[in-house]
Design a protein around this motif. Structure first.
Motif, PDB file in Angstrom:
ATOM      1  N   ILE A   1       0.855  -1.295  -0.050  1.00 41.46           N
ATOM      2  CA  ILE A   1      -0.043   0.002   0.155  1.00 41.46           C
ATOM      3  C   ILE A   1       0.829   1.112   0.051  1.00 41.46           C
ATOM      4  CG2 ILE A   1      -1.723   1.333   1.174  1.00 41.46           C
ATOM      5  CD1 ILE A   1      -2.969  -1.273   2.297  1.00 41.46           C
ATOM      6  N   ASP A   2       0.529   2.056  -1.069  1.00 43.74           N
ATOM      7  CA  ASP A   2       1.472   3.446  -1.170  1.00 43.74           C
ATOM      8  C   ASP A   2       0.718   4.432  -0.191  1.00 43.74           C
ATOM      9  OD1 ASP A   2       3.597   2.598  -2.825  1.00 43.74           O
ATOM     10  OD2 ASP A   2       1.928   2.658  -4.378  1.00 43.74           O
TER      11      ASP A   2
ATOM     12  N   PHE B   1       3.686  -1.307   3.878  1.00 45.72           N
ATOM     13  CA  PHE B   1       3.340   0.204   3.406  1.00 45.72           C
ATOM     14  C   PHE B   1       4.539   0.978   3.119  1.00 45.72           C
ATOM     15  CE2 PHE B   1       0.408  -1.097   6.596  1.00 45.72           C
ATOM     16  CZ  PHE B   1      -1.173  -0.521   6.155  1.00 45.72           C
ATOM     17  N   ARG B   2       4.378   1.503   1.999  1.00 46.40           N
ATOM     18  CA  ARG B   2       5.609   2.365   1.411  1.00 46.40           C
ATOM     19  C   ARG B   2       5.026   3.776   1.577  1.00 46.40           C
ATOM     20  NH1 ARG B   2       6.771  -1.513  -3.826  1.00 46.40           N
ATOM     21  NH2 ARG B   2       7.549  -3.190  -2.504  1.00 46.40           N
ATOM     22  N   VAL B   3       5.870   4.411   2.687  1.00 45.11           N
ATOM     23  CA  VAL B   3       5.164   5.764   3.154  1.00 45.11           C
ATOM     24  C   VAL B   3       6.202   6.946   2.652  1.00 45.11           C
ATOM     25  CG1 VAL B   3       4.785   6.743   5.371  1.00 45.11           C
ATOM     26  CG2 VAL B   3       4.312   4.411   5.033  1.00 45.11           C
ATOM     27  N   THR B   4       5.741   8.139   2.315  1.00 42.62           N
ATOM     28  CA  THR B   4       6.424   9.219   1.996  1.00 42.62           C
ATOM     29  C   THR B   4       5.462  10.499   2.084  1.00 42.62           C
ATOM     30  OG1 THR B   4       7.746  10.140   0.328  1.00 42.62           O
ATOM     31  CG2 THR B   4       5.562   9.153  -0.490  1.00 42.62           C
TER      32      THR B   4
ATOM     33  N   ARG C   1       9.425   1.930   4.417  1.00 40.65           N
ATOM     34  CA  ARG C   1       8.557   0.862   4.274  1.00 40.65           C
ATOM     35  C   ARG C   1       8.121   0.365   5.831  1.00 40.65           C
ATOM     36  NH1 ARG C   1      10.816  -3.017  -0.267  1.00 40.65           N
ATOM     37  NH2 ARG C   1      11.534  -1.392  -1.831  1.00 40.65           N
ATOM     38  N   LEU C   2       7.171   0.023   6.062  1.00 41.82           N
ATOM     39  CA  LEU C   2       6.444  -0.410   7.444  1.00 41.82           C
ATOM     40  C   LEU C   2       5.817  -1.681   6.975  1.00 41.82           C
ATOM     41  CD1 LEU C   2       6.001   0.287  10.118  1.00 41.82           C
ATOM     42  CD2 LEU C   2       3.898   1.277   9.706  1.00 41.82           C
ATOM     43  N   ARG C   3       6.350  -2.738   7.711  1.00 37.64           N
ATOM     44  CA  ARG C   3       5.563  -4.002   7.421  1.00 37.64           C
ATOM     45  C   ARG C   3       4.744  -4.510   8.670  1.00 37.64           C
ATOM     46  NH1 ARG C   3       7.779  -8.888   4.121  1.00 37.64           N
ATOM     47  NH2 ARG C   3       8.327  -7.720   2.109  1.00 37.64           N
TER      48      ARG C   3
END
Ligand code: CUA
Length: 170
Positions: A78-79, A102-105, A135-137
Motif C-alpha cells: 500500500i502506497d 506500507f510504502r510511506v512518503t 517501508r513499514l511491514r
C-alpha cells in the motif's frame, strides 16, 4: 564513520584506564589507600568497565530484523502519501494474518505515519518524509477497522490528519 568513532572511543577509554592505574599506583606507593578511597576506586573501575561494555555494545552493528535480511513477499503493498492534512492510500483494505507493506512518503512536510487498533493501541509507525520512502511491514491479526494517525505536528490541522483501513479475513 562508525569505525572511526569506535577506534577513538577505545583509544580514549584506554587512556583513561591508564591514567587511573597510574594515579592509583602512585597513591598506593606513597601509602596504603584508606578504605573509603579504595571503595570509591572500585566503584570507579566498575563504572568504567560498564561504560566500555555499553559503548562497545552500542557501536557494534545489531543484527538486522529477520524480514530486512530476508524479505518475504508482502501479501499487499500500500502506497501511503502524507499531505497537509490528509493521507492518500492506494488501498483501504488489508488481508488479515498476512504481511502488508506500507510504502510511506510525504508530498510536503514531515508527518508521522502510525497505525492504531482503536484509539489507544498502536500497531506500528514510521516517518513520512518528503523525498524518502519508508517501508513499514505489519500483519493485522484481527479483522475490523484500523486508524491511521499523524504522529508529528505538521501544522494547523495536524489533529485532523486521519484515515481508516479495514482488515478483512480472506
Ligand atoms: Cu501530518 Cu501531523
Amino acid at each position: 564513520m562508525q569505525s572511526v568513532a569506535w577506534s577513538l572511543s577505545l583509544f580514549l577509554m584506554a587512556l583513561i584506564t591508564a591514567a587511573f592505574v597510574i594515579v592509583c599506583r602512585g597513591a598506593a606507593g606513597e601509602r596504603e589507600l584508606r578504605t573509603p578511597y579504595r571503595g570509591r576506586a572500585v566503584v570507579f573501575a566498575l563504572t568504567l568497565i560498564a561504560g566500555v561494555l555499553i559503548t562497545l555494545t552500542t557501536l557494534s552493528p545489531w543484527p538486522l530484523p529477520a524480514y530486512a535480511a530476508n524479505p518475504a513477499p508482502a501479501a499487499k503493498v500500500i502506497d501511503a502519501v502524507g499531505h497537509q492534512w490528509r493521507w492518500d492510500l492506494s488501498e483501504s483494505t488489508v488481508p488479515v494474518g498476512k504481511p502488508v507493506e506500507f510504502r510511506v512518503t510525504s508530498a510536503d512536510v514531515n508527518h508521522g505515519f502510525s497505525v492504531y487498533r482503536g484509539k489507544t493501541r498502536i500497531i506500528g509507525q514510521t516517518q513520512a518524509m518528503p523525498g524518502f520512502v519508508n517501508r513499514l511491514r505489519l500483519t493485522f491479526d484481527e479483522p475490523g477497522q484500523y486508524e491511521i494517525l499523524c504522529l508529528e505536528y505538521c501544522g494547523l490541522a495536524h489533529h485532523g490528519m486521519l484515515a481508516t483501513i479495514t482488515a478483512v479475513a480472506e
